[in-house]
Design a protein around this motif. Structure first.
Motif, PDB file in Angstrom:
ATOM      1  N   GLU A 357       9.407 -10.891 -47.649  1.00 11.06           N
ATOM      2  CA  GLU A 357       7.959 -10.977 -47.632  1.00 11.06           C
ATOM      3  C   GLU A 357       7.551 -12.087 -46.669  1.00 11.06           C
ATOM      4  O   GLU A 357       8.267 -13.046 -46.454  1.00 11.06           O
ATOM      5  N   VAL A 358       6.364 -11.963 -46.112  1.00  7.67           N
ATOM      6  CA  VAL A 358       5.841 -12.993 -45.228  1.00  7.67           C
ATOM      7  C   VAL A 358       4.485 -13.426 -45.725  1.00  7.67           C
ATOM      8  O   VAL A 358       3.796 -12.703 -46.442  1.00  7.67           O
ATOM      9  N   GLU A 359       4.112 -14.627 -45.350  1.00 10.47           N
ATOM     10  CA  GLU A 359       2.798 -15.110 -45.740  1.00 10.47           C
ATOM     11  C   GLU A 359       1.724 -14.374 -44.939  1.00 10.47           C
ATOM     12  O   GLU A 359       1.945 -13.966 -43.806  1.00 10.47           O
ATOM     13  N   PRO A 360       0.526 -14.187 -45.505  1.00 12.24           N
ATOM     14  CA  PRO A 360      -0.567 -13.577 -44.761  1.00 12.24           C
ATOM     15  C   PRO A 360      -0.878 -14.368 -43.496  1.00 12.24           C
ATOM     16  O   PRO A 360      -0.687 -15.586 -43.448  1.00 12.24           O
ATOM     17  N   LEU A 361      -1.373 -13.687 -42.481  1.00 12.46           N
ATOM     18  CA  LEU A 361      -1.561 -14.308 -41.181  1.00 12.46           C
ATOM     19  C   LEU A 361      -2.905 -14.992 -40.931  1.00 12.46           C
ATOM     20  O   LEU A 361      -3.018 -15.709 -39.967  1.00 12.46           O
ATOM     21  N   PRO A 362      -3.978 -14.802 -41.717  1.00 12.83           N
ATOM     22  CA  PRO A 362      -5.260 -15.366 -41.327  1.00 12.83           C
ATOM     23  C   PRO A 362      -5.246 -16.859 -41.105  1.00 12.83           C
ATOM     24  O   PRO A 362      -6.066 -17.384 -40.373  1.00 12.83           O
ATOM     25  N   GLY A 363      -4.333 -17.598 -41.729  1.00 15.42           N
ATOM     26  CA  GLY A 363      -4.311 -19.036 -41.568  1.00 15.42           C
ATOM     27  C   GLY A 363      -3.732 -19.508 -40.253  1.00 15.42           C
ATOM     28  O   GLY A 363      -3.775 -20.679 -39.941  1.00 15.42           O
ATOM     29  N   LEU A 364      -3.140 -18.612 -39.468  1.00 13.67           N
ATOM     30  CA  LEU A 364      -2.548 -18.999 -38.196  1.00 13.67           C
ATOM     31  C   LEU A 364      -3.625 -19.342 -37.180  1.00 13.67           C
ATOM     32  O   LEU A 364      -4.766 -18.903 -37.274  1.00 13.67           O
ATOM     33  N   GLY A 365      -3.240 -20.134 -36.180  1.00 11.02           N
ATOM     34  CA  GLY A 365      -4.176 -20.437 -35.111  1.00 11.02           C
ATOM     35  C   GLY A 365      -4.437 -19.213 -34.257  1.00 11.02           C
ATOM     36  O   GLY A 365      -3.841 -18.153 -34.435  1.00 11.02           O
ATOM     37  N   ARG A 366      -5.281 -19.375 -33.275  1.00  9.31           N
ATOM     38  CA  ARG A 366      -5.664 -18.246 -32.443  1.00  9.31           C
ATOM     39  C   ARG A 366      -4.462 -17.728 -31.678  1.00  9.31           C
ATOM     40  O   ARG A 366      -3.739 -18.491 -31.039  1.00  9.31           O
ATOM     41  N   LEU A 367      -4.234 -16.433 -31.738  1.00  3.86           N
ATOM     42  CA  LEU A 367      -3.157 -15.812 -30.976  1.00  3.86           C
ATOM     43  C   LEU A 367      -3.627 -15.537 -29.565  1.00  3.86           C
ATOM     44  O   LEU A 367      -4.806 -15.284 -29.322  1.00  3.86           O
ATOM     45  N   ALA A 368      -2.697 -15.577 -28.624  1.00  7.12           N
ATOM     46  CA  ALA A 368      -3.070 -15.402 -27.224  1.00  7.12           C
ATOM     47  C   ALA A 368      -3.599 -13.996 -26.970  1.00  7.12           C
ATOM     48  O   ALA A 368      -3.094 -13.013 -27.505  1.00  7.12           O
ATOM     49  N   ALA A 369      -4.634 -13.917 -26.152  1.00  2.00           N
ATOM     50  CA  ALA A 369      -5.190 -12.619 -25.789  1.00  2.00           C
ATOM     51  C   ALA A 369      -4.301 -11.966 -24.744  1.00  2.00           C
ATOM     52  O   ALA A 369      -3.576 -12.623 -24.016  1.00  2.00           O
ATOM     53  N   ASN A 370      -4.374 -10.645 -24.661  1.00  2.00           N
ATOM     54  CA  ASN A 370      -3.542  -9.945 -23.690  1.00  2.00           C
ATOM     55  C   ASN A 370      -4.181  -8.591 -23.402  1.00  2.00           C
ATOM     56  O   ASN A 370      -4.381  -7.791 -24.307  1.00  2.00           O
ATOM     57  N   ASN A 371      -4.529  -8.380 -22.159  1.00  2.00           N
ATOM     58  CA  ASN A 371      -5.165  -7.124 -21.802  1.00  2.00           C
ATOM     59  C   ASN A 371      -4.186  -5.971 -21.968  1.00  2.00           C
ATOM     60  O   ASN A 371      -3.002  -6.099 -21.690  1.00  2.00           O
ATOM     61  N   ALA A 372      -4.672  -4.844 -22.425  1.00  2.00           N
ATOM     62  CA  ALA A 372      -3.809  -3.694 -22.653  1.00  2.00           C
ATOM     63  C   ALA A 372      -4.550  -2.419 -22.287  1.00  2.00           C
ATOM     64  O   ALA A 372      -5.784  -2.382 -22.215  1.00  2.00           O
ATOM     65  N   ALA A 373      -3.777  -1.381 -22.031  1.00  2.00           N
ATOM     66  CA  ALA A 373      -4.366  -0.090 -21.695  1.00  2.00           C
ATOM     67  C   ALA A 373      -5.107   0.473 -22.901  1.00  2.00           C
ATOM     68  O   ALA A 373      -4.810   0.155 -24.053  1.00  2.00           O
ATOM     69  N   ARG A 374      -6.088   1.316 -22.627  1.00  2.00           N
ATOM     70  CA  ARG A 374      -6.898   1.886 -23.711  1.00  2.00           C
ATOM     71  C   ARG A 374      -6.042   2.678 -24.693  1.00  2.00           C
ATOM     72  O   ARG A 374      -6.295   2.666 -25.896  1.00  2.00           O
ATOM     73  N   GLU A 375      -5.044   3.384 -24.191  1.00  2.00           N
ATOM     74  CA  GLU A 375      -4.185   4.175 -25.069  1.00  2.00           C
ATOM     75  C   GLU A 375      -3.444   3.276 -26.053  1.00  2.00           C
ATOM     76  O   GLU A 375      -3.325   3.588 -27.242  1.00  2.00           O
ATOM     77  N   ALA A 376      -2.954   2.125 -25.563  1.00  2.00           N
ATOM     78  CA  ALA A 376      -2.255   1.190 -26.435  1.00  2.00           C
ATOM     79  C   ALA A 376      -3.187   0.616 -27.492  1.00  2.00           C
ATOM     80  O   ALA A 376      -2.825   0.473 -28.666  1.00  2.00           O
ATOM     81  N   VAL A 377      -4.421   0.304 -27.094  1.00  2.00           N
ATOM     82  CA  VAL A 377      -5.413  -0.213 -28.046  1.00  2.00           C
ATOM     83  C   VAL A 377      -5.723   0.833 -29.107  1.00  2.00           C
ATOM     84  O   VAL A 377      -5.836   0.523 -30.299  1.00  2.00           O
ATOM     85  N   ARG A 378      -5.843   2.085 -28.694  1.00  2.00           N
ATOM     86  CA  ARG A 378      -6.146   3.156 -29.650  1.00  2.00           C
ATOM     87  C   ARG A 378      -5.014   3.324 -30.665  1.00  2.00           C
ATOM     88  O   ARG A 378      -5.264   3.487 -31.871  1.00  2.00           O
TER      89      ARG A 378
END
Length: 399
Positions: A357-378
């Motif tokens: 099991e892992v701890e929930p993620l909301p407490g983590l700091g901001r994750l790096a942004a990364n541009n992605a293709a629309r298909e990957a986002v979908r």
């Protein structure tokens, strides 16, 4: 008269130089085999301690990381490659002793001089043995224990992730590990990583049973995990669609969402692609995205755990490798294939793995942004919606 004097002086200097050279050569060659090394078969570690350890399988396993049966199995596989012929001047070191020297180095990471003194062989001998044996281990085991998966094998891996880690259509977890090395000569900052050490990078794809399925070794320490993936043969195959992943299919119980691709899971250091899922970036996220990040991180733990098992088993990872970069790469490859060899030949290691099991993620700091293709986002949005609906698990409301 001057010419005769000059010639005499030159001749005298030449004789002095040659006699001094002979003395230095004779001094170097005083021992064909050092007196300490001559007693290798009487007092060397292989001929004394290891023969006693064979009577205690537990101690033998802690010493070599293999039990006696696995050692003999491995020796049968690589023995022909690492054997050397006897000569008229001396008997060669046996294949079993050569394998013992190599495994002891991988299991401890001790210096060549320490290993040489223990086994009563020369330091240069240990250097040659380690380089030869790790190459033989990789060549002899990779075909059976780390062949690139076929489409059917990718499908089997995905079933394992769905059963054990509740992440359907997942064909593996991807991550990179820095392996500390001594700074190579004239390498500048190529191997200098963000941790302030010099390293090469092990990029690995791990299945649900903690086995390495694809590895890439030798990336510069200064390069990011995403850059290592992009420059690797595996990354190029993933981008070009030649990895032979299974065909798209609907998520379990969600035919209405349409066919989805089989994916690999990774952390925020990797790019988002159609077949490569990474967490949603940001500090404040909607509930469905928090759940997706949780489920992805839970599946991704297998690669972190595999690296932990690897480093705990082969203690060379706890030290900075004081060997040439090419030899360090061979050692890493050998330990990875030995990791698979041990998992598949040790009873109980492939079936009864505890779910993590892992701890929930909301407490983590901001994750790096990364541009992605629309298909990957979908695709990522579809997985996020699925994990909050048809694919929900009982413990999610607390996330």
């Amino acid at each position: 008269m001057d010419e005769i004097t000059t010639f005499t002086t030159i001749a005298a200097l030449y004789l002095l130089w040659t006699s001094d050279t002979r003395r230095r050569v004779n001094r170097r060659r005083r021992f064909w085999v050092h007196t300490i090394l001559r007693r290798r078969t009487e007092l060397g570690e292989y001929h004394r301690l290891i023969q006693e350890l064979r009577l205690d399988d537990g101690r033998f396993q802690r010493y070599f990381r293999l039990n006696v049966a696995q050692f003999e199995d491995l020796l049968a596989r690589v023995g022909a490659r690492i054997s050397r012929q006897d000569t008229n001047y001396r008997r060669s070191i046996s294949a079993a002793e050569r394998l013992s020297i190599c495994l002891r180095y991988l299991a401890t990471g001790d210096s060549y001089r320490t290993i040489a003194n223990s086994f009563r062989v020369g330091v240069s001998t240990v250097s040659m043995i380690v380089a030869d044996v790790v190459s033989a281990i990789w060549d002899c085991l990779v075909g059976e224990f780390m062949a690139v998966p076929t489409t059917e094998e990718w499908r089997s891996i995905a079933e394992g992730f769905e059963e054990r880690w509740n992440f359907p259509l997942c064909c593996g977890a991807v991550d990179g590990k820095h392996v500390a090395i001594q700074a190579p000569a004239n390498s500048g900052s190529q191997f200098f990583n963000y941790k302030g050490t010099f390293s090469i990078v092990l990029l690995a794809v791990v299945d649900a049973q903690y086995c390495f399925r694809v590895i890439d070794v030798g990336g510069y320490g200064r390069t990011s995990d995403g850059g290592i993936l992009a420059n690797s043969a595996f990354g190029r195959a993933l981008r070009s669609g030649t990895l032979h992943l299974p065909a798209d299919r609907p998520l379990p119980g969600a035919d209405h969402r349409g066919p989805q691709p089989h994916v690999l899971v990774a952390d925020e250091a990797f790019p988002l692609r159609r077949n490569l899922m990474r967490p949603f970036p940001g500090r404040t996220l909607p509930r469905d995205r928090r759940i997706f990040n949780y489920r992805l991180s839970r599946a991704r733990l297998v690669v972190e755990n595999a690296f932990g098992i690897l480093a705990a088993q082969w203690r060379m990872y706890r030290r900075s490798l004081e060997v040439r970069t090419q030899v360090a790469e061979k050692c890493v490859k050998a330990t990875c294939v030995l990791h698979n060899f041990l998992r598949k030949t040790t009873p109980g290691t492939m079936g009864n793995l505890p779910a993590c099991e892992v701890e929930p993620l909301p407490g983590l700091g901001r994750l790096a942004a990364n541009n992605a293709a629309r298909e990957a986002v979908r695709v990522r949005e579809t997985f996020a919606e699925y994990f909050s609906a048809e694919g929900a698990v009982p413990w999610q409301p607390s996330v």
